[in-house]
Design an enzyme around this catalytic site. Structure first.
Site, short mmCIF file in Angstrom:
data_model
loop_
_atom_site.label_atom_id
_atom_site.label_comp_id
_atom_site.label_asym_id
_atom_site.label_seq_id
_atom_site.Cartn_x
_atom_site.Cartn_y
_atom_site.Cartn_z
N ASP A 172 -1.77 29.55 -21.71
CA ASP A 172 -2.68 28.83 -22.61
C ASP A 172 -3.55 29.74 -23.47
OD1 ASP A 172 -4.21 29.79 -20.55
OD2 ASP A 172 -5.31 27.92 -20.21
N GLU A 173 -3.22 31.03 -23.54
CA GLU A 173 -4.00 31.91 -24.40
C GLU A 173 -3.17 33.12 -24.84
OE1 GLU A 173 -7.23 34.26 -22.71
OE2 GLU A 173 -6.56 33.69 -20.71
N ASP A 218 -7.25 30.25 -27.53
CA ASP A 218 -7.36 29.80 -26.14
C ASP A 218 -7.45 28.28 -26.11
OD1 ASP A 218 -7.70 29.69 -23.44
OD2 ASP A 218 -9.64 30.71 -23.39
#
Length: 407
Positions: free
Chosen positions: A112-113, A22
């Site tokens: 983003d993860e 993350d």
């Protein structure tokens, strides 16, 4: 404390080999990476609404999606920068290249993860913790961004571990140590525990995950209902048999527009609704999907939220049909908006199905390829999303288009 008799409760793999990676304060981190003057200083991305905040700004209580005025009152020394969605999309693309270089089994959650399954890579890449350290270093070196990684036997625990490791950290939950790690944590760490559920649990003296686990599922039903009780009790005992899945198609797509705190006239709100439907219809057709359910999401001036939905007779990607459903939902909600004010409007298209094979309806005709929708899609693809817009949106813009994983 974790003891052997509870190991039967954890239906999962034998080793901690699921990674949750993350990126830390993603938008703000990209801004600090690209502008050295912002490094180490409180940064807020977005003006009217906080889209992201650096950890330096978060230390003053700034959160997403906080009103911009409130954020600046909490942190008057913050530097506010406009969002650069193209830069964030490019950074995400490079990070996912690192993920796929690490393992072929990658399940993207957002830009983003992601979850990564590194089971079976020990002989060629080393232990999972070594793989995670190498991944973090590669993201830092090749993309210039900090990333936190959690490692565990389940997806849920890996995600919790990455959150505990933030910012810019690594946390391994060893096999056999799940409950020792999980039970001292606040109940808010459990998926599904929001403000309302947390308040209910706190009122009954339940603040830690371990307390919830020991309470038992039956007493939880009386507090939260059968569905939530079953879900949270299973997580409290680290039960999460889900696998890391690749190639799973999105079950819904959505877009939203923050409106700020000033009063908006009904025709302006409807104009923004038109823009959201245009954006979602374009994404729907680009992904060769059809939608059957339109969901309207509203956030009022008191930060309360409301959701309304309408299910169509058949799935479609026809913009006027989707817009008609959205307008009916908005018309029904307008008295509530007039009474409480509106700070955000959002739309989601759910009950998605693949457009091919396509179930023909009477009369049996193939789908037309020269429709107004497809013509507008091609124009916008070639000349940009603002090349053709609705007259009602002139001077108001389309709003921000947040970068997303492919549909």
């Amino acid at each position: 404390m974790f003891v052997s008799r509870d190991s039967e409760r954890i239906a999962t793999r034998a080793e901690a080999s699921i990674l949750h990676a993350d990126l830390d304060s993603f938008y703000a981190s990209v801004e600090q990476r690209d502008d050295p003057r912002l490094r180490g200083r409180p940064v807020i991305v977005g003006g009217g609404v906080v889209l992201a905040a650096s950890y330096e700004a978060k230390a003053f209580g700034v959160r997403t999606p906080m009103n911009g005025r409130l954020a600046r009152r909490l942190c008057p020394q913050a530097i506010v920068v406009p969002p650069r969605m193209a830069a964030y999309a490019e950074a995400s693309r490079k990070v996912f290249e690192v993920f796929r270089d690490t393992t072929p089994v990658v399940e993207g959650i957002s830009i983003d993860e992601a979850f990564l399954d590194v089971r079976g890579l020990r002989r060629i890449a080393g232990e999972p913790e070594m793989i995670a350290r190498r991944l973090r270093e590669q993201v830092r070196t090749e993309v210039g961004l900090p990333i936190s990684v959690g490692i565990a036997r389940t997806k849920f625990l890996a995600k919790v571990a990455s959150a505990v490791a933030k910012p810019d950290g690594l946390r391994l939950v060893p096999a056999g140590g799940e409950l020792e790690f999980l039970h001292p944590l606040p109940v808010e760490r459990l998926w599904g525990v929001g403000e309302v559920t947390a308040r209910t649990l706190h009122e009954h003296g339940i603040t830690k995950v371990g307390q919830l686990a020991e309470l038992g599922e039956s007493p939880l039903r009386a507090l939260l209902g059968p569905g939530a009780a079953r879900h949270l009790y299973a997580l409290a005992w680290a039960r999460d048999p889900r696998r890391v899945e690749t190639g799973r198609r999105r079950r819904s797509i959505g877009a939203q527009r923050a409106l700020g705190v000033r009063h908006r006239e009904p025709d302006e709100i409807e104009a923004y609704l038109h823009g959201l439907i245009d954006r979602l219809g374009r994404r729907l057709r680009a992904a060769d999907r059809l939608s059957r359910t339109v969901v309207l999401r509203l956030r009022f001036a008191d930060f309360a939220r409301a959701t309304r939905s309408h299910t169509l007779a058949e799935a479609t990607d026809h913009t006027p049909t989707l817009l008609g459903a959205a307008r009916r939902l908005l018309a029904d909600a307008m008295p509530l908006i007039d009474d409480r004010g509106l700070t955000l409007i959002g739309l989601s298209l759910t009950n998605l199905a693949d457009a091919d094979p396509f179930q023909l309806s009477l009369p049996f005709e193939e789908r037309a390829e020269n429709t107004l929708d497809t013509t507008l899609d091609r124009l916008r693809e070639r000349f940009g999303s603002a090349a053709v817009t609705r007259a009602a949106l002139l001077g108001r813009g389309e709003g921000l288009s947040v970068p997303l994983l492919p549909d």
